[in-house]
Scaffold this motif. Structure first.
Motif, PDB file in Angstrom:
ATOM      1  N   THR A 181      24.813 -16.851 -37.259  1.00  7.86           N
ATOM      2  CA  THR A 181      24.306 -18.064 -37.903  1.00  7.86           C
ATOM      3  C   THR A 181      25.438 -19.061 -38.086  1.00  7.86           C
ATOM      4  N   ARG A 182      25.231 -20.298 -37.649  1.00  6.34           N
ATOM      5  CA  ARG A 182      26.231 -21.342 -37.837  1.00  6.34           C
ATOM      6  C   ARG A 182      26.184 -21.841 -39.272  1.00  6.34           C
ATOM      7  N   ALA A 183      27.352 -22.030 -39.860  1.00  8.81           N
ATOM      8  CA  ALA A 183      27.433 -22.488 -41.240  1.00  8.81           C
ATOM      9  C   ALA A 183      28.561 -23.510 -41.379  1.00  8.81           C
ATOM     10  N   LEU A 184      28.323 -24.503 -42.226  1.00  7.05           N
ATOM     11  CA  LEU A 184      29.360 -25.450 -42.635  1.00  7.05           C
ATOM     12  C   LEU A 184      29.988 -24.902 -43.902  1.00  7.05           C
ATOM     13  N   CYS A 185      31.301 -24.750 -43.893  1.00  4.91           N
ATOM     14  CA  CYS A 185      31.989 -24.120 -45.016  1.00  4.91           C
ATOM     15  C   CYS A 185      33.097 -25.025 -45.539  1.00  4.91           C
ATOM     16  N   SER A 186      33.262 -25.040 -46.839  1.00  7.34           N
ATOM     17  CA  SER A 186      34.369 -25.777 -47.444  1.00  7.34           C
ATOM     18  C   SER A 186      35.121 -24.847 -48.381  1.00  7.34           C
ATOM     19  N   ARG A 187      36.425 -25.040 -48.434  1.00  3.67           N
ATOM     20  CA  ARG A 187      37.252 -24.223 -49.332  1.00  3.67           C
ATOM     21  C   ARG A 187      37.198 -24.871 -50.716  1.00  3.67           C
ATOM     22  N   SER A 188      36.210 -24.490 -51.465  1.00  2.33           N
ATOM     23  CA  SER A 188      35.928 -25.132 -52.740  1.00  2.33           C
ATOM     24  C   SER A 188      35.123 -24.175 -53.602  1.00  2.33           C
ATOM     25  N   GLY A 189      34.870 -24.574 -54.833  1.00  2.00           N
ATOM     26  CA  GLY A 189      34.084 -23.732 -55.726  1.00  2.00           C
ATOM     27  C   GLY A 189      34.136 -24.219 -57.151  1.00  2.00           C
ATOM     28  N   TYR A 190      33.533 -23.432 -58.030  1.00  2.00           N
ATOM     29  CA  TYR A 190      33.305 -23.863 -59.415  1.00  2.00           C
ATOM     30  C   TYR A 190      33.704 -22.764 -60.388  1.00  2.00           C
ATOM     31  N   THR A 191      34.718 -21.984 -59.999  1.00  2.00           N
ATOM     32  CA  THR A 191      35.125 -20.848 -60.820  1.00  2.00           C
ATOM     33  C   THR A 191      36.585 -20.881 -61.232  1.00  2.00           C
ATOM     34  N   GLY A 192      37.376 -21.763 -60.632  1.00  2.00           N
ATOM     35  CA  GLY A 192      38.809 -21.759 -60.870  1.00  2.00           C
ATOM     36  C   GLY A 192      39.566 -20.830 -59.938  1.00  2.00           C
ATOM     37  N   GLU A 193      38.844 -20.107 -59.079  1.00  2.00           N
ATOM     38  CA  GLU A 193      39.463 -19.193 -58.120  1.00  2.00           C
ATOM     39  C   GLU A 193      39.428 -19.802 -56.714  1.00  2.00           C
ATOM     40  N   ASP A 194      40.181 -19.196 -55.814  1.00  2.00           N
ATOM     41  CA  ASP A 194      40.044 -19.526 -54.405  1.00  2.00           C
ATOM     42  C   ASP A 194      38.625 -19.160 -53.969  1.00  2.00           C
ATOM     43  N   GLY A 195      38.123 -19.829 -52.974  1.00  2.00           N
ATOM     44  CA  GLY A 195      36.787 -19.471 -52.526  1.00  2.00           C
ATOM     45  C   GLY A 195      36.220 -20.441 -51.524  1.00  2.00           C
ATOM     46  N   TRP A 196      34.999 -20.143 -51.122  1.00  2.00           N
ATOM     47  CA  TRP A 196      34.315 -20.875 -50.059  1.00  2.00           C
ATOM     48  C   TRP A 196      32.875 -21.154 -50.459  1.00  2.00           C
ATOM     49  N   GLU A 197      32.424 -22.346 -50.116  1.00  2.00           N
ATOM     50  CA  GLU A 197      31.018 -22.688 -50.280  1.00  2.00           C
ATOM     51  C   GLU A 197      30.433 -22.879 -48.886  1.00  2.00           C
ATOM     52  N   LEU A 198      29.320 -22.204 -48.618  1.00  3.13           N
ATOM     53  CA  LEU A 198      28.775 -22.101 -47.264  1.00  3.13           C
ATOM     54  C   LEU A 198      27.373 -22.688 -47.216  1.00  3.13           C
ATOM     55  N   PHE A 199      27.210 -23.725 -46.404  1.00  2.00           N
ATOM     56  CA  PHE A 199      25.898 -24.307 -46.136  1.00  2.00           C
ATOM     57  C   PHE A 199      25.352 -23.675 -44.856  1.00  2.00           C
ATOM     58  N   CYS A 200      24.211 -23.032 -44.960  1.00  2.73           N
ATOM     59  CA  CYS A 200      23.597 -22.439 -43.776  1.00  2.73           C
ATOM     60  C   CYS A 200      22.126 -22.835 -43.735  1.00  2.73           C
ATOM     61  N   PRO A 201      21.476 -22.727 -42.584  1.00  3.54           N
ATOM     62  CA  PRO A 201      20.061 -23.056 -42.525  1.00  3.54           C
ATOM     63  C   PRO A 201      19.250 -22.240 -43.540  1.00  3.54           C
ATOM     64  N   TRP A 202      18.306 -22.891 -44.182  1.00  7.50           N
ATOM     65  CA  TRP A 202      17.524 -22.301 -45.269  1.00  7.50           C
ATOM     66  C   TRP A 202      16.999 -20.913 -44.911  1.00  7.50           C
ATOM     67  N   ASN A 203      16.360 -20.786 -43.776  1.00  7.91           N
ATOM     68  CA  ASN A 203      15.713 -19.522 -43.425  1.00  7.91           C
ATOM     69  C   ASN A 203      16.681 -18.439 -42.977  1.00  7.91           C
ATOM     70  N   ASP A 204      17.919 -18.814 -42.686  1.00  9.10           N
ATOM     71  CA  ASP A 204      18.914 -17.833 -42.261  1.00  9.10           C
ATOM     72  C   ASP A 204      19.727 -17.274 -43.428  1.00  9.10           C
ATOM     73  N   ALA A 205      19.488 -17.780 -44.628  1.00 11.32           N
ATOM     74  CA  ALA A 205      20.300 -17.400 -45.783  1.00 11.32           C
ATOM     75  C   ALA A 205      20.282 -15.899 -46.074  1.00 11.32           C
ATOM     76  N   PRO A 206      19.129 -15.201 -46.000  1.00 13.43           N
ATOM     77  CA  PRO A 206      19.159 -13.762 -46.289  1.00 13.43           C
ATOM     78  C   PRO A 206      20.098 -12.978 -45.384  1.00 13.43           C
ATOM     79  N   ALA A 207      20.112 -13.308 -44.105  1.00 15.98           N
ATOM     80  CA  ALA A 207      20.997 -12.599 -43.182  1.00 15.98           C
ATOM     81  C   ALA A 207      22.464 -12.874 -43.504  1.00 15.98           C
ATOM     82  N   VAL A 208      22.789 -14.124 -43.840  1.00 15.60           N
ATOM     83  CA  VAL A 208      24.174 -14.471 -44.178  1.00 15.60           C
ATOM     84  C   VAL A 208      24.590 -13.771 -45.472  1.00 15.60           C
ATOM     85  N   TRP A 209      23.714 -13.771 -46.458  1.00 15.91           N
ATOM     86  CA  TRP A 209      23.980 -13.100 -47.749  1.00 15.91           C
ATOM     87  C   TRP A 209      24.290 -11.618 -47.523  1.00 15.91           C
ATOM     88  N   ASN A 210      23.437 -10.946 -46.770  1.00 13.81           N
ATOM     89  CA  ASN A 210      23.628  -9.515 -46.538  1.00 13.81           C
ATOM     90  C   ASN A 210      24.891  -9.235 -45.745  1.00 13.81           C
TER      91      ASN A 210
END
Length: 364
Positions: A181-210
């Motif tokens: 699954t193709r995803a747009l990712c940014s090195r960002s977040g809302y926790t104060g830690e290093d991390g990534w936020e990943l935009f993926c197609p709505w219907n592909d989210a379960p596969a990416v999560w798992n």
């Protein structure tokens, strides 16, 4: 009562035993286990959050850049393609319409990631103030949004998509393939830690999560809910719309003057905000650490020597510090680090120290 919206991961959350909560018209996972366990997993290893309730607004066309520059406080001229920046939408009075991340996807194409509670308002605001040849589109159901956060987040991410992501800077973006699954990712977040936020197609989210959970399990990755996200952002000293930010609060008061770029020229709210940056403000956002038992909550008074000097905007018991912490606005003259104040908790005055933000640093 309107039916609550659900993320594409709802069934996975339910199968994992999540406790749900209504938030901004969405039924979202509050927690899976104990809040403190999820919180500390993010501080020590990694956590995976479903934040698909966040709104996405796409702007494209010849004047998309000009629209973004006139609407937001930060300077989009600094953005190259596939870069993001924190910014704010403001009223002419300087009050905050919303805070957001601005992604420059292409020269004439931008994506605004906005707070779930403000999506409809922000969409209307953007359309009303956009230049005529800017196309503004609600893209919220195009994307699911996952947040992989914690000191081991990049190790987990790199194991899936390649070592090159380690060189991506803070707020840098990349496009990757995760389990096909193709995803747009940014090195960002809302926790104060290093991390990534990943935009993926709505219907592909379960596969990416798992895929992410399976790859991260050996490193201690766990699913985390909105409750831990909130305690993490309070420890990090990060504002939340409706608490630290609203239409009667300016970015300068909130300590976000660094995201107000007066040098770029006029934008909505610039007259007030640039004057505040030069002349100062009457109140400032501060961090609070209680030195006695108690938990500060939104709306509690902040006192000093029997005088009201401010109000708490957010609070919790810090899983890292083991004591009550909070954020709040106090008179500027009292907003110095080390100042001892009191929080009015019911009938008791509880002592607290004003501290620098973040209240907890990532290496703690």
């Amino acid at each position: 009562m309107a039916e609550l919206a659900r993320s594409p991961l709802y069934e996975l959350h339910r199968a994992a035993g999540a406790r749900f909560v209504e938030f901004a018209g969405w039924e979202m996972p509050l927690q899976y286990t104990k809040i403190s366990q999820e919180h500390l997993a993010v501080r020590r290893a990694a956590g995976l959050f479903d934040v698909s309730h966040m709104g996405e607004i796409e702007l494209c066309g010849p004047s998309a850049f000009a629209t973004v520059q006139s609407l937001t406080t930060n300077d989009a001229q600094r953005l190259r393609n596939l870069e993001a920046q924190y910014s704010l939408l403001c009223l002419p009075t300087g009050g905050v319409v919303d805070d957001l991340l601005v992604y420059r996807l292409e020269d004439e194409r931008f994506l605004l990631c906005v707070n779930a509670a403000n999506t409809a308002k922000d969409l209307d605001w953007t359309r009303r103030h956009a230049y005529s040849d800017t196309v503004v589109r609600d893209a919220s159901r195009d994307y699911a949004l996952l947040a992989l956060q914690g000191p081991k987040a990049t190790d987990i991410f790199a194991s899936l998509v390649g070592e090159n992501v380690r060189s991506v800077p803070r707020y840098g973006c990349c496009t990757v393939s995760i389990g096909g699954t193709r995803a747009l990712c940014s090195r960002s977040g809302y926790t104060g830690e290093d991390g990534w936020e990943l935009f993926c197609p709505w219907n592909d989210a379960p596969a990416v999560w798992n895929t992410l959970l399976a790859a991260g399990a050996p490193a201690g990755l766990v699913p985390a809910g909105l409750a831990a996200r909130d305690t993490l952002r309070i420890e990090a000293g990060l504002p939340l719309y409706g608490h630290e930010l609203d239409e009667h609060t300016t970015p300068v008061e909130a300590g976000l003057g660094w995201a107000v770029r007066c040098s770029k020229g006029a934008f909505l709210g610039s007259e007030v905000l640039c004057r505040q940056k030069q002349s100062g403000v009457e109140r400032k956002l501060v961090g609070l650490v209680l030195t006695e038992p108690g938990i500060p909550r939104q709306g509690y008074d902040i006192m000093k020597n029997g005088k009201h000097i401010g109000v708490v905007t957010s609070g919790c018991k810090s899983p890292v510090l083991g004591t009550g912490i909070g954020l709040g606005y106090v008179a500027s003259a009292e907003a110095w680090v080390g100042n001892t104040v009191q929080v009015q908790i019911r009938q008791h005055l509880v002592s607290a120290n004003i501290v620098a933000r973040p209240l907890v640093r990532p290496d703690v």
